[in-house]
Every structure is written in C-alpha cells, then in structure tokens.
Design a protein around this motif. Structure first.
Motif, mmCIF file in Angstrom:
data_model
loop_
_atom_site.group_PDB
_atom_site.id
_atom_site.type_symbol
_atom_site.label_atom_id
_atom_site.label_comp_id
_atom_site.label_asym_id
_atom_site.label_seq_id
_atom_site.Cartn_x
_atom_site.Cartn_y
_atom_site.Cartn_z
ATOM 1 N N TYR A 264 82.969 102.126 44.438
ATOM 2 C CA TYR A 264 82.411 101.309 43.253
ATOM 3 C C TYR A 264 83.321 101.277 41.991
ATOM 4 C CZ TYR A 264 78.367 100.524 39.355
ATOM 5 O OH TYR A 264 77.544 100.057 38.323
ATOM 6 N N GLN A 265 83.890 102.375 42.125
ATOM 7 C CA GLN A 265 84.653 102.343 40.502
ATOM 8 C C GLN A 265 86.022 101.112 40.769
ATOM 9 O OE1 GLN A 265 86.504 106.119 39.727
ATOM 10 N NE2 GLN A 265 88.201 105.012 38.618
ATOM 11 N N PHE A 268 84.733 97.994 40.312
ATOM 12 C CA PHE A 268 84.646 97.183 38.562
ATOM 13 C C PHE A 268 85.507 96.756 38.815
ATOM 14 C CE2 PHE A 268 84.307 98.696 34.460
ATOM 15 C CZ PHE A 268 82.865 98.153 34.095
ATOM 16 N N PHE A 302 75.793 95.084 38.576
ATOM 17 C CA PHE A 302 74.562 96.148 38.530
ATOM 18 C C PHE A 302 73.647 96.272 39.022
ATOM 19 C CE2 PHE A 302 78.026 96.652 34.387
ATOM 20 C CZ PHE A 302 78.451 98.048 35.477
ATOM 21 N N TRP A 411 69.824 104.788 34.754
ATOM 22 C CA TRP A 411 71.243 104.111 34.798
ATOM 23 C C TRP A 411 71.604 105.836 34.361
ATOM 24 C CZ3 TRP A 411 74.401 100.072 34.267
ATOM 25 C CH2 TRP A 411 73.385 98.215 34.513
ATOM 26 N N GLU A 412 72.741 106.074 35.319
ATOM 27 C CA GLU A 412 73.889 107.454 35.408
ATOM 28 C C GLU A 412 74.655 107.640 34.398
ATOM 29 O OE1 GLU A 412 72.522 109.532 37.251
ATOM 30 O OE2 GLU A 412 71.556 108.686 38.776
ATOM 31 N N ASP A 414 78.376 107.703 34.299
ATOM 32 C CA ASP A 414 79.218 106.694 34.539
ATOM 33 C C ASP A 414 79.195 105.248 34.587
ATOM 34 O OD1 ASP A 414 77.941 107.061 37.155
ATOM 35 O OD2 ASP A 414 79.087 106.754 38.093
ATOM 36 N N GLN A 415 78.008 104.572 35.345
ATOM 37 C CA GLN A 415 78.044 103.323 34.607
ATOM 38 C C GLN A 415 77.659 102.839 33.696
ATOM 39 O OE1 GLN A 415 73.603 103.799 37.346
ATOM 40 N NE2 GLN A 415 74.670 102.518 38.680
#
Length: 615
Positions: A264-265, A268, A302, A411-412, A414-415
């Motif tokens: 994910y990172q 992104f 997202f 929404w976490e 980190d998000q």
C-alpha cells in the motif's frame, strides 16, 4: 474330585467375565474376592487372576488398537515390543476360557500350572502396559509442548481421511477457525473459507489426493466465533499407504497485513511521485486538467465515491467547488457547490479554519450543533466524509475532501496521514500556480490599478485583428484620458493622484462588459479593447462611463474630488485590410481623444473629420 456347587458357580462367573473380556465388551463388572474359607486355593487364584485381567486387559486392548491404527506415534521396534505380550496373553486367555468351562462343568480340576503360565503372560503384558504408561506420559508432555508451540506459532495440525470423510484437528486448528471442539468434515471445514477462494482450496486438496500435486496454499477464512477474516497458510502430504492426508495450518494474518501495508505504501508513494511530476511539469494553462487527474488517481486509490477540491475566497468567507471526481454511478455535486458562505456550516467551518482534519465516520450521528452540515451531507447521500484543510503561509485556502456514499468507511490513522500528504501536494501545486499567475500578472498588469498594461494590450490586439480579417468579427477601442489630471497632483499631492487613478480603474471595470479588456495605457491614459463590438456600441459604453464619472464624487482625506474624461473611439471597419493594424487603430482613437480635448473636454469623439483619412 467333585467341587461344591458354590465354587462351580464362582468358576462359571470367572469364565463369563473372561469371555466378555475377549469379546471386547464394555462395562465388565470386576468380581469381588470370595471370603468363603471353603474356596480352594486354585479357585482363589482364578478369582485374583480374573480381577487383574479385567483391570488391565481392557486398557491394553484400547491402547494396542490405537497403536495398530497408527494413532500413536511409536517407532516400529518399540511397537512390536508392546504388541507381542498382548498377543501371547490373548491366546492364553482363549485356552484358559475353554479349560475353565470344563472345570465349571465338573469334568476335571483346573490346572494350577496352566494358571501360572497365564499369570506369566499377564505379568509380561503388565510390564508392557507400564511401558505404555511411560509412552502416554511422554505423549502427554509432547502434546503439551506441541500445544504451546501451536499457540506461539498460531498454527495447528490436521488429518483428513478421504475414505471416511472426516477431519481431525488439533486445538490450534479449532482456535484458528474460531470453532468449538467438534467433529469436522471436508464440507464444514471449507465453509469457513471465503466463498471466492473455496473452489481453489478444494481443487488443491483433490489434486494432492488424486494427482500427487503439492499442497502448499494461502487463502482467507472467516472465523466462526467473531466473523474476523484471517489469512492462513496450509501445507499437507498424502500417505497413500494409509490413505490419510497430514497437514498443518498457520494464521499468517500479521505477516500478510504487513505485506499489504508495505505494498500500500509503495503504491501510494508511486502515485504521489507521478502526481508531483505532473504538477511540476504542468503549464499554467493545464493545471485544472492535472488537478482533475489527481482527484481521479487518489479517489480510485483510496476507493471512495467522490473526491473534490474547494477553494476559499480571499477574505475566507466563501468557498467554491472548483474540481470534482466521482466514481461510476455517483451523482456529481460541483454544480450546486458554488459561492457557498462558510458560515452556513459553522460546526464544519470552525474546525477547518483551525486547520483541523474533519473526519465524520457516520453522518447520521453528527451532534445537534452540526444540524446544517448533517442536512447537506445527507442530501448528497454521504455516509462518511473526510476533509483535510489546504493551507498556504499558515492560512487555510481550501479543503481536499473524500466522500463515501455507498457504505460507511473507516479511515485508519496511516490512511489519513497519506491523505494529508496528497493534500499537501495539491497545496504545493496551487502555490506554484499562484506564483506563476502573479509572475504573469506582474508582467502584464499595472501594479497601481490592477488593470492590464500596454504590453498585454499589444500582445492580444493583433490576433483579434487577424481574426476580424478572416471572420469580419468587429473589434473597437475606446481611448480615455482624465481631464486636468495634473491639478490633482499639484493641489492635493501625488497620493491623491494615485487615488484618482485607482478609483477610475474601478469605475471602468464596473461599466464594461465581462469579456472586454481594460488597460492602463500610461500615466492618466486608459484604453478599453472591445471584441465583437463596433464603434457605435463602444461609443455608447464610453458615453455611459463619462456620465458615471461626471456625476460621482470621490472622497480623499476629507475632501470631495471630482473628475471628467475625454475619449476617442475607433473600430476596425474604418480601415482597409492593408492599412489595418494595432498601431493605426490605437493612433486613430488617440487622435480622436485629442479632438475631444480640443473640443472642450468631457466628451467622446467617434468618426473622422475632413482632415483624417484611413485608407
């Protein structure tokens, strides 16, 4: 020798008990030792032996059966050592039962020496059972260690018997599945696998059994007890001789979560790099397209339903939805979100103005003080909303927002952090755009009045004249000069002169069409470029401006200042194609401006006298 009837009855009871023992009957009652002093020693020995046999033989039978089936893991030499005494005793018991039956029938005396041999066999079996108990203790310790290892590794081991259709699982398996300790089948086990992965797991098992393909697979399950979705890894081997599948299963959710977070990172960072590169390479004119592309990229990444950008007015009182992306099937809202007063949504606006993120997990649960926001969000069908302020030089200039319409969204942290990074990228792009705009405007804008300057006029007028030559779309100019401007400077000072220039520039902008261009040509001279209008129309506009000026007073330093204007108008239809250019058009309007001054000022001149020629 004839035995008493009660003794023969005791012998028959022993015989029946031993027969039941050999037939593996359950719930065999252990005989009490007779206290009858008349019972012969051999009968008493029979009773004692029968009692011991009943106590140990059933236990040995269960153990040996499990050993033979392979349910207890013992090395082959040791297994034979355990089974041999049991077989010997079993054979001796069969003979003993026959002989006891003869004695009970009164045929002949029970042979004590034979009972001794049975006793020896039993002693060897008892020794084997002692070994068996040691094995059980070792197995118990091994199972305890295995259970601890399963707990630490979040794993369990299992066996599948395809012919029986049953699955045996260790406690670790039941813990992973979130199930009570209950019989398992292939179907009940596959039921915990996510539906979209069930056929893949079943096919892999069948390939192991039927095609000897390796079984090494990762899939996801839903725990029965709490509905939690876990990632698991299972490997297995098939013992063809015994037709049993031996396997292990491990909860790898933590590892898969870390892998997904890393992926994910990476995705992104790649997206942000592409967006940043887009904005860096963007021209001033295509910034809007780049912002639209950014909203599409971030909205899809997202997995939201609507992504948008609002920009605030310079005074921070109004906001406009300047850009929006919506996923398929979601209605756009940009058309309804223009020139909105921020104070219409005070609860939301207060947080944004304080540069705080606004995260609303469930719009339906907004507090009473957010009634206006709740009504608007529900009108748009929003269930969850996340807004991040965009700021420049510690001033909030807009917001970057995501809406979830189809379902609520969690929404976490980190998000939200990643979202803030994306918002900062937008902020940097807008800052770059503003600086470029200011640079462009400084090159083509008069700093005192805010109107375009002469450079801008001479850049944009020639293309309009070329367009006129092709399409006959008219172009006209009105040249203004403030009458007796020098007296403002001489009487009231240069600040008063600057004030008059600024006030007239504002009056000019208020009284021309939106698509006309107003320029400060130099000093107290101004020019209006009208595209699509002839001299007659522009003369009417000029006369209106002159009337507004002569009827207005301008307050400066406690004094009321008054001004009048002179104006000359010219349009492209007055020239032949060879003679028509920017210089001749402006010069013609300039000459007419001076004719207006010579005629007494405070007037507009359009058209030539006998001394002018435009051929």
């Amino acid at each position: 020798m004839t035995r008493p009837a009660n003794e023969r009855q005791i012998i028959r009871a022993c015989n029946e008990s031993l027969q039941a023992l050999l037939c593996a009957s359950v719930n065999i009652s252990i005989l009490d030792l007779s206290t009858d002093e008349n019972v012969s020693p051999d009968t008493r020995a029979l009773l004692e032996t029968t009692q011991l046999l009943i106590q140990g033989y059933a236990e040995a039978t269960d153990f040996i059966g499990a050993l033979a089936k392979g349910n207890i893991n013992v090395e082959p030499p040791r297994k034979n050592h355990l089974i041999a005494p049991y077989k010997e005793l079993h054979a001796s018991l069969q003979s003993l039962v026959w002989q006891i039956q003869q004695v009970a029938d009164g045929n002949y005396n029970l042979r004590i020496d034979f009972l001794g041999r049975v006793s020896d066999s039993f002693n060897r079996m008892v020794a084997a059972l002692a070994d068996k108990r040691r094995i059980e203790a070792e197995l118990s310790l091994s199972e305890a260690r295995s259970l601890r290892a399963e707990t630490v590794a979040k794993a369990g081991h299992w066996e599948w018997h395809p012919d029986e259709g049953t699955i045996y699982g260790s406690p670790g398996v039941y813990k992973i599945f979130g199930m009570e300790n209950q019989p398992l089948t292939l179907d009940s086990t596959l039921d915990v696998v996510l539906p979209e992965e069930r056929s893949r797991v079943y096919h892999a098992l069948r390939q192991l059994v039927e095609g000897d393909e390796p079984y090494d697979i990762e899939f996801r399950i839903t725990r029965r007890i709490d509905g939690q979705i876990l990632d698991v890894h299972s490997i297995a081997e098939y013992d063809r001789a015994r037709r049993i599948v031996f396997g292990i299963i491990q909860d790898i959710s933590a590892r898969k979560c870390a892998e997904r977070a890393l992926d994910y990172q990476h995705r992104f960072q790649k997206m942000i790099a592409e967006i940043s590169s887009d904005f860096i390479n963007a021209d001033h004119d295509d910034l809007d397209a780049r912002i639209d592309k950014m909203l599409q990229s971030t909205g899809a990444f997202f997995q939201v339903d609507r992504a948008y950008l609002f920009q605030f007015s310079a005074d921070g009182k109004y906001m406009n939805n300047t850009h929006e992306w919506v996923s398929a099937g979601i209605d756009p809202e940009i058309g309804y979100m223009q020139n909105l007063p921020l104070d219409s949504f005070p609860w939301w606006a207060n947080q944004v103005r304080e540069n705080k993120n606004v995260y609303i997990p469930d719009v339906s649960r907004l507090p009473p003080e957010a009634a206006a926001e709740k009504e608007e969000f529900q009108r748009q069908g929003i269930q969850t909303i996340l807004c991040v302020p965009i700021s420049r030089e510690n001033k909030v200039i807009g917001i970057f927002g995501f809406d979830s319409v189809r379902a609520k969204r969690v929404w976490e942290d980190d998000q939200v952090f990643f979202f803030k990074v994306a918002a900062n990228t937008v902020s940097n792009a807008l800052l770059k755009h503003k600086l470029e705009q200011e640079l462009i405007e400084s090159a083509v804008t008069d700093q005192l009045t805010g109107l375009f300057n002469r450079r801008y006029l001479h850049t944009h007028l020639p293309p309009l004249l070329e367009e006129y030559k092709r399409t006959k779309k008219p172009v006209a100019v009105a040249f203004f000069d403030i009458d007796h401007f020098k007296k403002f400077n001489d009487t009231y000072g240069h600040l008063a002169g600057d004030f008059i220039l600024q006030q007239f520039a504002q009056l000019l902008k208020e009284n021309i069409r939106p698509f006309d261009i107003a320029c400060r040509y130099g000093g107290e001279e101004f020019l209006v470029l009208a595209n699509g209008a002839g001299g007659t129309v522009v003369s009417t506009i000029a006369e209106r401006i002159l009337e507004k000026a002569r009827t207005r007073y301008f307050e400066f330093d406690g004094k009321r200042l008054h001004l009048t204007l002179s104006c000359g108008v010219a349009d492209c239809t007055e020239f032949g194609e060879q003679a028509l250019n920017a210089e001749t058009l402006i010069d013609t309007a300039d000459r007419r401006l001076y004719r207006a001054k010579e005629g007494g000022r405070d007037r507009c001149v359009y058209g030539d006298d006998a001394s002018e020629g435009n051929e």
